[in-house]
Write a protein that holds these residues in place. Structure first.
Motif, PDB file in Angstrom:
ATOM      1  N   TRP A 150      58.241 -18.557 114.853  1.00  0.00           N
ATOM      2  CA  TRP A 150      59.286 -18.758 115.860  1.00  0.00           C
ATOM      3  C   TRP A 150      59.007 -17.816 117.028  1.00  0.00           C
ATOM      4  N   HIS A 151      58.907 -18.364 118.221  1.00  0.00           N
ATOM      5  CA  HIS A 151      58.559 -17.570 119.399  1.00  0.00           C
ATOM      6  C   HIS A 151      57.282 -16.755 119.160  1.00  0.00           C
ATOM      7  N   LYS A 152      56.311 -17.411 118.505  1.00  0.00           N
ATOM      8  CA  LYS A 152      54.986 -16.844 118.236  1.00  0.00           C
ATOM      9  C   LYS A 152      55.013 -15.642 117.283  1.00  0.00           C
TER      10      LYS A 152
END
Length: 265
Positions: A150-152
């Motif tokens: 999530w979000h890298k």
């Protein structure tokens, strides 16, 4: 070191959005009165409050050790909630879960982590393998990694299958001292080349007070159900004792994990 008790917020569930039909526990995406969406775990599901206790302890230990976990909240379910739900199975689950449940922030847009596709460094892999050996988490396998990107960033989810000793409490003190044989199936084991270094670092972070503070979060209501102990306080003391014992022999489960890893590489 900050050994203060973690803070867990309380929210009221206001809308059942959709079931997540994974396994037999039927978690759901739900909206709470703070405007956020959560993955809601029900005390009326198959493993009952024991799964919620394992989720709470495992998740807060992960957070204490610096691993990324969605925020855990106590989710209150009103008696009238779900009366209009057309699915009888879900309606029965909601009815059996009136009161205090557990939920985690829903990571919208996250996707399942695959170490082959996404890659992972040895430090992170070793930290996760150490944690799962400590809490005897049988549910982080190639079939179901229970990790999201999530979000890298890598996030851990779903520790409800941890601490499996508490389903019977048979010889629980002896169980605390044993290696975790099922670590051989861990999806990150082959990447976990820094387990001794991780063990040394994590033993600096965890201690009896940290463990006691996390265990103290367990609500009385969850400890009164199907309990072999005379009081919630005694029940909490047993969890604290188990985890403290296990931490004291971390070299045992670290060696077990290292030995299992040696067979893979």
């Amino acid at each position: 070191m900050n050994d203060t008790r973690p803070e867990i917020r309380d929210v009221q569930v206001i809308r059942y959005v959709t079931p997540l039909r994974e396994g037999g526990s039927l978690p759901a995406i739900a909206e709470a009165d703070d405007g956020f969406l959560y993955v809601l775990k029900f005390k009326g599901a198959g493993q009952g409050t024991k799964a919620l206790i394992a989720e709470l302890i495992g998740g807060e230990l992960a957070r204490k050790l610096g691993l990324k976990m969605p925020e855990i909240v106590f989710a209150h379910l009103d008696e009238a909630f779900g009366r209009t739900e057309p699915d009888e199975e879900i309606q029965d689950l909601l009815r059996a879960s009136t009161g205090l449940n557990l939920a985690m922030h829903y990571l919208s847009g996250a996707f399942t982590f695959d170490p082959v596709v996404n890659g992972i460094d040895a430090d992170t892999a070793s930290k996760i393998v150490w944690l799962d050996s400590f809490i005897t988490n049988v549910d982080r396998t190639a079939r179901n990694t229970n990790m999201l990107v999530w979000h890298k960033e890598l996030w851990l989810i779903d520790h409800g299958a941890s601490l499996y000793f508490h389903h019977t409490w048979n010889d629980w003190e002896a169980q605390a001292l044993k290696p975790f044989v099922q670590i051989k199936d861990h999806v990150l084991l082959r990447y976990a080349s820094r387990l001794p270094e991780t063990d040394a670092a994590f033993r600096e972070i965890l201690n009896d007070q940290v463990i006691e503070n996390i265990v103290s979060l367990i609500p009385d209501d969850w400890l009164l159900r199907d309990s072999p102990f005379e009081s919630p306080g005694e029940h909490r003391q047993a969890y604290t004792r188990y985890l403290s014992l296990r931490l004291s022999v971390s070299d045992v489960f670290v060696k077990g994990a290292d030995d299992a890893r040696a067979l893979l590489i």
